[in-house]
Design a protein around this motif. Structure first.
Motif, PDB file in Angstrom:
ATOM      1  N   PRO A   1       0.824  -1.218   0.000  1.00 53.51           N
ATOM      2  CA  PRO A   1       0.000   0.000   0.000  1.00 53.51           C
ATOM      3  C   PRO A   1       0.853   1.260   0.000  1.00 53.51           C
ATOM      4  O   PRO A   1       2.031   1.234   0.384  1.00 53.51           O
TER       5      PRO A   1
ATOM      6  N   VAL B   1      -6.559  -1.401  -7.468  1.00 50.94           N
ATOM      7  CA  VAL B   1      -6.991  -0.902  -6.158  1.00 50.94           C
ATOM      8  C   VAL B   1      -8.212  -1.682  -5.672  1.00 50.94           C
ATOM      9  O   VAL B   1      -8.313  -2.017  -4.485  1.00 50.94           O
TER      10      VAL B   1
ATOM     11  N   GLU C   1      -6.975  -5.045  -4.448  1.00 53.28           N
ATOM     12  CA  GLU C   1      -6.190  -4.905  -3.224  1.00 53.28           C
ATOM     13  C   GLU C   1      -7.077  -4.578  -2.033  1.00 53.28           C
ATOM     14  O   GLU C   1      -6.854  -5.070  -0.916  1.00 53.28           O
ATOM     15  N   ARG C   2      -8.092  -3.757  -2.260  1.00 48.05           N
ATOM     16  CA  ARG C   2      -9.011  -3.404  -1.171  1.00 48.05           C
ATOM     17  C   ARG C   2      -9.686  -4.652  -0.618  1.00 48.05           C
ATOM     18  O   ARG C   2      -9.753  -4.854   0.608  1.00 48.05           O
TER      19      ARG C   2
ATOM     20  N   VAL D   1      -5.048   2.413   6.158  1.00 44.33           N
ATOM     21  CA  VAL D   1      -4.448   1.812   4.968  1.00 44.33           C
ATOM     22  C   VAL D   1      -4.844   2.626   3.747  1.00 44.33           C
ATOM     23  O   VAL D   1      -6.032   2.852   3.512  1.00 44.33           O
ATOM     24  N   GLU D   2      -3.854   3.069   2.978  1.00 45.90           N
ATOM     25  CA  GLU D   2      -4.147   3.811   1.753  1.00 45.90           C
ATOM     26  C   GLU D   2      -3.597   3.046   0.555  1.00 45.90           C
ATOM     27  O   GLU D   2      -2.412   2.664   0.534  1.00 45.90           O
ATOM     28  N   LEU D   3      -4.456   2.848  -0.427  1.00 43.21           N
ATOM     29  CA  LEU D   3      -4.106   2.138  -1.654  1.00 43.21           C
ATOM     30  C   LEU D   3      -4.201   3.106  -2.821  1.00 43.21           C
ATOM     31  O   LEU D   3      -5.108   3.946  -2.864  1.00 43.21           O
TER      32      LEU D   3
END
Length: 278
Positions: free
Chosen positions: A39, A80, A83-84, A71-73
């Motif tokens: 991330p 994204v 990944e989320r 958490v930042e993607l």
């Protein structure tokens, strides 16, 4: 000057995830990284840090959480999205409670508001504190956080944990009241033991803020005398008058106009005529 322009990411998503404990949150971080996800940010705050942030900025983090992850993607939208879902699934595997996904920049800003205020906010719950900066392998987050809790209990101080969990860079905040006799020494002892813990786990005494007058005494715990002499010889080559941060980084006495502390004769580079004692 050479610069490189990069496009803004197509998509950015920010998640706030609550856990019952720092152990669970730490294990979730290790699991997320092991899944191959890197991330843009993974930040962790424990209950004490959350308490401080709530008093300072009313960030409205999950009530009763023992720890939260921010958490930042970012990247291509399809990546994204995948990944989320992976982050959410891995978090749930480790007992995640409330999970929020920011729907716009306003909500994203509110999630980050608590984390960004954390250091200053600690002043709301403690008159004094020491900010540390150590590094550990990400796979050891859970056990190390448990050990920090033990150190705090044994030293009779409180420790608020706010850190960059994604790269194992810890920022324990050791809380104390300097007006109470003996508390400063207890806080310094706890702070030092946390750095020793980082080293014992294969980490480092600093991750991003460098070595200054406080950490200089820990350098011999990480490097040998030969290591330190070699680094100081290099420093002397660029700063023979010792103008740059004098008395910082290296434990003294060493070189650069100070009697060197050597126990095994000349440094090999000096003996070979490749370096000299200033």
């Amino acid at each position: 000057m050479t610069v490189r322009l990069t496009r803004l990411p197509e998509a950015v998503e920010t998640l706030l995830i609550g856990f019952e404990s720092t152990d669970a949150a730490g294990e979730a971080v290790s699991d997320i990284i092991s899944a191959g996800i890197m991330p843009a940010a993974i930040e962790m705050m424990d209950a004490l840090a959350i308490e401080a942030a709530e008093k300072a900025v009313a960030c409205n983090y999950p009530e009763g959480a023992g720890a939260v992850l921010v958490v930042e993607l970012d990247g291509p939208a399809i990546d994204v999205d995948l990944e989320r879902e992976t982050v959410i699934a891995r978090a749930k595997d480790h007992g995640a409670g409330e999970i929020r996904v920011a729907v716009d920049n306003v909500e994203r800003g509110l999630i980050w508001k608590g984390r960004k205020s954390a250091f200053a906010a600690v002043g709301r719950i403690s008159p004094d504190y020491i900010v540390q900066d150590g590094v550990i392998p990400r796979s050891r987050l859970g056990p190390v956080l448990a050990s920090i809790s033990t150190i705090a209990e044994e030293c009779g101080v409180r420790v608020a944990n706010v850190f960059h969990a994604g790269d194992g860079n810890l920022h324990p905040l050791v809380l104390f009241d300097g007006s109470v006799e003996g508390q400063t020494e207890l806080a310094e002892t706890a702070s030092g033991r946390i750095l020793d813990l980082c080293l014992s786990e294969g980490g480092s005494i600093t991750g991003e803020h460098g070595v200054g007058s406080d950490k200089a005494k820990f350098m011999p715990r990480m490097f040998t005398n030969d290591d330190l002499d070699t680094m100081q010889i290099l420093r002397c080559a660029f700063d023979p008058n010792h103008l740059s941060n004098p008395g910082k980084v290296f434990p003294t006495p060493r070189l650069c106009g100070e009697p060197p502390r050597r126990t095994s004769g000349e440094h090999p580079l000096q003996a070979a005529g490749k370096a000299e004692l200033f």
